[in-house]
Design a protein around this motif. Structure first.
Motif, PDB file in Angstrom:
ATOM      1  N   TYR A  29      40.812  22.066 -97.968  1.00 57.24           N
ATOM      2  CA  TYR A  29      41.727  22.724 -97.027  1.00 57.24           C
ATOM      3  C   TYR A  29      41.492  22.124 -95.642  1.00 57.24           C
ATOM      4  N   GLN A  50      51.327  29.812 -95.729  1.00 63.17           N
ATOM      5  CA  GLN A  50      50.324  28.787 -95.437  1.00 63.17           C
ATOM      6  C   GLN A  50      50.963  27.492 -94.926  1.00 63.17           C
ATOM      7  N   GLY A  54      51.999  26.600 -91.292  1.00 60.39           N
ATOM      8  CA  GLY A  54      50.974  26.076 -90.391  1.00 60.39           C
ATOM      9  C   GLY A  54      51.044  24.583 -90.165  1.00 60.39           C
ATOM     10  N   ILE A  55      51.755  23.846 -91.023  1.00 60.64           N
ATOM     11  CA  ILE A  55      51.909  22.404 -90.816  1.00 60.64           C
ATOM     12  C   ILE A  55      53.383  22.030 -90.605  1.00 60.64           C
ATOM     13  N   ALA A 107      47.073  21.627 -97.281  1.00 61.92           N
ATOM     14  CA  ALA A 107      47.476  22.815 -96.518  1.00 61.92           C
ATOM     15  C   ALA A 107      47.495  24.097 -97.344  1.00 61.92           C
ATOM     16  N   LYS A 123      48.640  17.577 -91.173  1.00 57.95           N
ATOM     17  CA  LYS A 123      49.588  17.232 -90.111  1.00 57.95           C
ATOM     18  C   LYS A 123      49.632  15.724 -89.875  1.00 57.95           C
ATOM     19  N   LEU A 174      44.020  21.407 -92.314  1.00 53.31           N
ATOM     20  CA  LEU A 174      45.342  21.394 -91.689  1.00 53.31           C
ATOM     21  C   LEU A 174      45.538  20.178 -90.785  1.00 53.31           C
TER      22      LEU A 174
END
Length: 525
Positions: A349, A389, A392-393, A311, A355, A351
């Motif tokens: 990278y 950043q 985002g997770i 992430a 997750k 995401l």
């Protein structure tokens, strides 16, 4: 000749234990660009005080207990000297030892220079070398540097000017570690009378003598009038603590200071636009990273470490935070260090993968973590980018900013969750990187602030330090670094580029690749 005091024939030293020994006796090469030396001068001017402004104070001044390069920078090649030293190309040159030979794979013999005295008048000789290393290797001393020299079984005095290091096993990069700050030779008189005072009052053989330390304010050194080699041009050097970035640069512009060797990349444009200041840049041996404390929840779960690794958009940090100063790192070893491999690939990278891993680890609804950083401007900026950043997770990051000394204290006690850190390789050899950062024996002050322990990794690191075949050593480092990435111990961010601002009325200084400020030939106009 640029390095201080002797004429040494050109050559290159490299050791393949048991196979060959070529002793290099070389002058350091001339700079290839104007950045390699501050500027040229028409004959050295004598006298004056050099003022170096810095973000933080030193933590301690005893080389057996120093664990950070900013502190070592005060005494390395200034107050203290070792048996050997690296030149500008990190080739090993004689210093307190005038020559050496490998008698067999585990016996190294050093012939010492004669007539040298420590700053307190004690004679430099084989006994002084033995007392320094005996103190370092004594478990009762509890030096965090002991493991770096754990291959030394015995220090043997042959005669007054000859000493042998008897090793437990062949160790290829011995000279590189002897040339680092940890290899500094300390006054035997100071060791006998008051060793505890060395943390505040260093006593060596170098071109500068310790003068005073006003904690939180400044450390001053004065010219050693009895120095055995070429004496410095300047009378004194003062390392002044100035926490504000803008104030440090203003002091350079007004002439209150001459060098600022801890410059934020955000100030480059200001420096280049100034008619009073100039910018010094050089590639470094260090790597910056985000490290996990793998003993603390939630980072004791490799899936969480991998999720965060996926992430963090590293390219955005290099461009947005560092303005492309330095290069994107792929591992915890700089391309300038022996042992580097371009085959190691960090986590991409992704995401969605991040997750998925958090869900597998039981954190589908997110989690809260604390990210520790020192008070350097770029690192605070990096922490804020990472905080953004990781939202985002579903990872809520609390940023904890600490003054450098407090930051060092916290990571050495393992009190952090994750931290922005850096490893300033001081030797140019992969062993200094791998053994100190990842070996189980190095947890805590020696450098393993990940508190990582993997028996397979330990064995591979130990095998690499004993291996005399260069190609086999490189292969071992490649394999062990891939394993460390597989275990997601850290997220590699940046290979360092060292920058400094300096007044246009000062010349003759340089920063070596380990970020040490070299001032033997400094001239103040």
């Amino acid at each position: 000749m640029e390095r201080k005091r002797r004429t040494i024939k050109n050559g290159i030293l490299f050791v393949l234990i048991g196979l060959m020994l070529m002793i290099a006796q070389a002058c350091s090469t001339k700079p290839s660009t104007s950045n390699e030396s501050a500027s040229k001068q028409e004959g050295p001017k004598q006298g004056g005080t050099l003022t170096v402004v810095r973000l933080s104070d030193a933590t301690k001044l005893d080389p057996h207990f120093i664990t950070d390069i900013p502190s070592a920078n005060i005494v390395y090649q200034k107050v203290y000297e070792g048996l050997v030293e690296p030149d500008k190309d990190f080739k090993i040159q004689p210093l307190l030892a005038k020559e050496w030979k490998v008698i067999d794979g585990t016996t190294w013999e050093f012939k010492l220079r004669e007539g040298i005295k420590f700053h307190d008048g004690a004679p430099f000789n084989a006994d002084a070398v033995k007392k320094t290393f005996d103190r370092l290797l004594d478990p009762k001393t509890a030096s965090p540097q002991r493991e770096k020299f754990s291959m030394i079984k015995e220090v043997k005095v042959v005669d007054e000017n000859t000493v042998q290091l008897i090793l437990e096993y062949p160790y290829a990069p011995l000279l590189s570690i002897l040339a680092s700050n940890e290899g500094s030779i300390i006054s035997p008189k100071a060791l006998a009378e008051n060793p505890d005072s060395l943390s505040q009052h260093p006593v060596g053989t170098g071109p500068f003598v310790f003068e005073s330390w006003k904690t939180g304010q400044e450390i001053s050194l004065k010219k050693n009038e009895n120095y055995w080699g070429k004496k410095p041009n300047i009378d004194r050097v003062v390392f002044k603590v100035v926490p504000e970035d803008a104030t440090r640069l203003a002091m350079i512009e007004t002439g209150e200071a001459q060098i600022n060797d801890q410059v934020p990349v955000t100030e480059i444009d200001r420096i280049e636009a100034s008619d009073k200041m100039a910018l010094y840049r050089t590639e470094g041996l260090a790597v910056e990273y985000v490290g996990f404390n793998v003993k603390k929840k939630p980072f004791d779960d490799v899936r969480v470490r991998k999720a965060i690794s996926h992430a963090i958009e590293r390219e955005a940090i290099i461009k947005g935070v560092y303005n492309n100063v330095g290069t994107l790192a792929n591992e915890a070893m700089s391309p300038k260090v022996f042992g580097y491999s371009d085959k190691i690939k960090p986590y991409d990278y992704d995401l969605n993968e991040a997750k998925k891993l958090l869900k597998e680890a039981g954190y589908e609804k997110g989690l809260k973590v604390t990210l520790l950083t020192s008070d350097r401007k770029e690192r605070i900026n990096m922490a804020e980018v990472i905080q953004s950043q990781l939202k985002g997770i579903g990872v809520d990051v609390k940023i904890q900013v600490m003054e450098y000394g407090a930051y060092i204290g916290m990571i050495e006690k393992g009190e952090h969750d994750m931290a922005i850190g850096g490893w300033g390789n001081a030797t140019g050899d992969g062993d200094y990187n791998q053994y100190n950062l990842f070996h189980s024996a190095s947890q805590g002050p020696p450098g393993n602030h990940f508190y990582y322990s993997n028996p397979d990794v330990d064995k591979m690191i130990e095998a690499a330090r004993r291996e005399s075949d260069e190609k086999k050593r490189l292969k071992l480092y490649e394999e062990v670094m891939q394993k460390e990435i597989d275990d997601a111990v850290y997220v590699p961010i940046r290979n360092y580029e060292h920058i400094a601002a300096y007044s246009k009325n000062v010349s003759g200084f340089w920063l070596n690749a380990a970020s040490y400020l070299m001032i033997d030939d400094v001239v103040i106009k």
